[in-house]
Write a protein that holds these residues in place. Structure first.
Motif, PDB file in Angstrom:
ATOM      1  N   ARG A 133       0.803  -1.234   0.000  1.00  0.00           N
ATOM      2  CA  ARG A 133       0.000   0.000   0.000  1.00  0.00           C
ATOM      3  C   ARG A 133       0.831   1.277   0.000  1.00  0.00           C
ATOM      4  O   ARG A 133       1.871   1.352   0.647  1.00  0.00           O
ATOM      5  CB  ARG A 133      -0.930   0.036   1.218  1.00  0.00           C
ATOM      6  N   GLY A 134       0.295   2.312  -0.642  1.00  0.00           N
ATOM      7  CA  GLY A 134       0.926   3.623  -0.636  1.00  0.00           C
ATOM      8  C   GLY A 134       0.310   4.523   0.420  1.00  0.00           C
ATOM      9  O   GLY A 134      -0.199   5.591   0.102  1.00  0.00           O
ATOM     10  N   VAL A 135       0.345   4.070   1.665  1.00  0.00           N
ATOM     11  CA  VAL A 135      -0.299   4.804   2.761  1.00  0.00           C
ATOM     12  C   VAL A 135       0.757   5.599   3.524  1.00  0.00           C
ATOM     13  O   VAL A 135       1.835   5.084   3.791  1.00  0.00           O
ATOM     14  CB  VAL A 135      -1.011   3.802   3.691  1.00  0.00           C
ATOM     15  N   PRO A 136       0.449   6.871   3.898  1.00  0.00           N
ATOM     16  CA  PRO A 136       1.427   7.629   4.676  1.00  0.00           C
ATOM     17  C   PRO A 136       1.685   6.939   6.012  1.00  0.00           C
ATOM     18  O   PRO A 136       0.732   6.469   6.651  1.00  0.00           O
ATOM     19  CB  PRO A 136       0.731   8.975   4.922  1.00  0.00           C
ATOM     20  N   PRO A 137       2.942   6.861   6.448  1.00  0.00           N
ATOM     21  CA  PRO A 137       3.172   6.354   7.804  1.00  0.00           C
ATOM     22  C   PRO A 137       2.563   7.331   8.804  1.00  0.00           C
ATOM     23  O   PRO A 137       2.507   8.538   8.545  1.00  0.00           O
ATOM     24  CB  PRO A 137       4.695   6.321   7.916  1.00  0.00           C
ATOM     25  N   LEU A 138       2.078   6.810   9.938  1.00  0.00           N
ATOM     26  CA  LEU A 138       1.364   7.650  10.910  1.00  0.00           C
ATOM     27  C   LEU A 138       2.234   8.810  11.395  1.00  0.00           C
ATOM     28  O   LEU A 138       1.733   9.912  11.650  1.00  0.00           O
ATOM     29  CB  LEU A 138       0.890   6.783  12.087  1.00  0.00           C
ATOM     30  N   ILE A 143       1.935  12.285   9.808  1.00  0.00           N
ATOM     31  CA  ILE A 143       0.683  13.043   9.989  1.00  0.00           C
ATOM     32  C   ILE A 143       0.785  13.840  11.291  1.00  0.00           C
ATOM     33  O   ILE A 143       0.995  13.258  12.351  1.00  0.00           O
ATOM     34  CB  ILE A 143      -0.535  12.081  10.035  1.00  0.00           C
ATOM     35  N   LYS A 188      -1.125  13.431   1.527  1.00  0.00           N
ATOM     36  CA  LYS A 188       0.279  13.062   1.773  1.00  0.00           C
ATOM     37  C   LYS A 188       1.062  14.160   2.485  1.00  0.00           C
ATOM     38  O   LYS A 188       2.209  13.942   2.852  1.00  0.00           O
ATOM     39  CB  LYS A 188       0.962  12.710   0.449  1.00  0.00           C
TER      40      LYS A 188
END
Lengths: 378, 378
Positions: free
Chosen positions: B15-20, B23, B219
């Protein structure tokens, strides 16, 4: 806020927007603060994989509110977005016929048309959609779905009787169409007892795949949260989630969490009571004034919701009438917009939606007086 | 959180999910609390009439961020929803041809197809879409629009050169098509200088109606706010707002207000710096490992974003390869999904997207070693 008008000031018989005092802003703010303090990571990250049907806690609350199972609940960005996804889902198989009540919610008709729907209006009776007319059209051409607002309908105020709900589902089974029942005003009942949801009539329960209930927290909690939902069979719910994932991924985790917390803490139940107490006097006075001033022109005398409506006898066309009203300090929505294709108000009349939820009773009566005077050419 | 794997544990190239940790949850929570305390009424009521293009304060901030005017900004529920509305808008006039990069973002292709788009993939070169191939197809059949992700593309990591951006807009003017440039990763540059937005190249500025820029705060601020936007000529922006109003009314006032406050208070600018510092070492180590282990199989060596990618020579089909990788503790996204119709990776190779943004550098290298070993049949 209730708008108080003088004889000179403008009265709005236009938008169906909740008055601000019907929104429990303090409780909403408190639960928003709790959510971002307790689980900031979850509020500002993507919704977890597998939660495209909606926040599990919110789905549990909505299911329990209506007496369904959580796997039947799909949550989206407001009820309009639910209708958009439903139209896409239900019209994908080539049958583009859609029957709706006439009059009905204009934005719904536009959505169905944008998805290729061939929309036909079916006349309304005092107890809901004319099932004989509907059956006649079904014999010629069965629809993909029939869209109804069975409780305190926007724009007419009409509520479908329990007997008609039963017969409606039987017709749906016979002609293999889906019923979409849209229930934004259902909880705003000021007297009497609600007939069951169409999905909860015996016929509906025995053929649950035929009825999809569309609900919203807009009129009972907050329009700004943009929380709407569909209740359907679990398979349809999953398919709507897949469609949503491919359209906007998921609704905001924060808005869903605020809604779930408010439902769990009984803010919604308490607010429904508060809104009923707030709007009941406005409703009662509006009904009294409308009976006195409009008489038989009224389409129905509702026991709840936001709207009265009338077929007003006039000597002019709608555009001229609306312009004349504006000159007299009366802002009207053009009633013809609520009539879908193949339908119209009775000849010689204009359809008028009369929202009472945000008006001081005296202003509502004053507005009606202006209306009648203009219709009489005085 | 960076996942640290042992030799036994699973590595995700998926997945191309931002690491927590990318954020700024504390600042987001603070601004959420300020918004609901200061203007609770506005946060939980409908957005005001006339604000369907988005919260005016947020539109000002976005315009200023990119150097446009606020009347060019349309805000929606995430960039995917923007693409959905754009597809509906741009495909309404009968030309259903859509050209995209091959490979490209799979969800975008699905959206275009759902709106009737006939999607064709145009090969990618090291400096962006192959304009000769594109021109050849335009001679046969001009598209309604061409969709590109010009910066650190998902899934390939490729960035379009400045010269190619100029030539691309000239081609768009010649063949009368619209360019959609989607820029979710643009700010995540770890070295070097960004070429201008396609809309900001001299050719783009002189023909601004040809280029629509789609952006997102996912992002650089928060995925959970679901804030995406389009930058276009003001008339297109108004038309998108009308379409949005008829689909979901407006995005949540609260999510938009949090975004506007975070932009105004420079939380976004500060966070971009923070994310660059966080991801630069992951990027640098990933590039070093990929050069060593994949060599010429790499499609590009990006200076930013989330992704490396490769055309890996294999002796088997994709399903078998992905299953074999899973057995060895390596979760892969099926790369063929990123290839739109009429396109495919070179014969004998599989396309692999390799997201490095959420992986510890050692794990990334370990993942590549497993990958190469499986490809070599070891």
């Amino acid at each position: 806020m209730v708008t108080t008008a003088t004889h000179q000031s403008v009265i709005h018989f236009s938008r169906g927007v909740p008055p601000l005092e019907a929104i429990p802003t303090r409780e909403l703010a408190d639960h928003a603060i709790a959510a971002v303090r307790e689980v900031p990571g979850a509020m500002f990250q993507y919704a977890p994989l597998g939660q495209y049907q909606g926040d599990p806690a919110l789905r549990e609350e909505i299911a329990s509110f209506h007496g369904f199972e959580a796997n039947q609940i799909f949550v989206s960005n407001g009820a309009l977005q639910v209708l958009d996804l439903l139209a896409s889902h239900l019209l994908r198989n080539g049958n583009h016929n859609v029957y709706v009540e006439a009059p009905t919610y204009d934005r719904a008709v536009q959505i169905f048309q944008r998805h290729g729907g061939q929309v036909r209006g079916i006349p309304m009776e005092e107890d809901g959609i004319d099932l004989n007319a509907l059956a006649k059209y079904c014999l010629t051409c069965s629809p993909a779905f029939v869209y109804t607002i069975p409780d305190f309908q926007n724009p007419s105020g009409i509520t479908m009787s329990e007997a008609k709900r039963q017969a409606f589902v039987s017709l749906a089974s016979r002609f293999h169409f889906t019923i979409i029942e849209d229930i934004p005003y259902r909880e705003l009942r000021y007297r009497g007892v609600s007939p069951p949801l169409i999905a909860k009539t015996p016929a509906g329960v025995s053929d649950i795949a035929r009825v999809i209930t569309v609900g919203s927290l807009t009129k009972i909690l907050s329009p700004g949260l943009r929380v709407g939902y569909a209740v359907s069979d679990p398979e349809t719910s999953r398919q709507l989630a897949t469609l949503a994932e491919g359209t906007y991924l998921s609704p905001s985790p924060l808005c869903q969490a605020i809604a779930a917390r408010c439902m769990k803490a009984s803010v919604v139940h308490a607010n429904i009571e508060r809104v009923r107490q707030l709007l009941k006097p406005r409703h009662d006075h509006a009904v009294t004034a409308a009976r006195r001033l409009l008489g038989n022109a009224l389409l129905s005398v509702p026991d709840g919701g936001y709207f009265l409506s009338a077929h007003l006898r006039v000597h002019t066309d709608e555009a001229t009438f609306v312009a004349a009203a504006k000159k007299e300090g009366l802002v009207l929505t053009r009633g013809s917009a609520f009539y879908p294709p193949s339908s119209a108000p009775p000849a010689g009349t204009l359809f008028l939606r009369l929202p009472f939820q945000a008006l001081d009773p005296e202003d509502f009566a004053l507005g009606l007086e202006r209306l009648v005077a203009i219709a009489d050419g005085k």
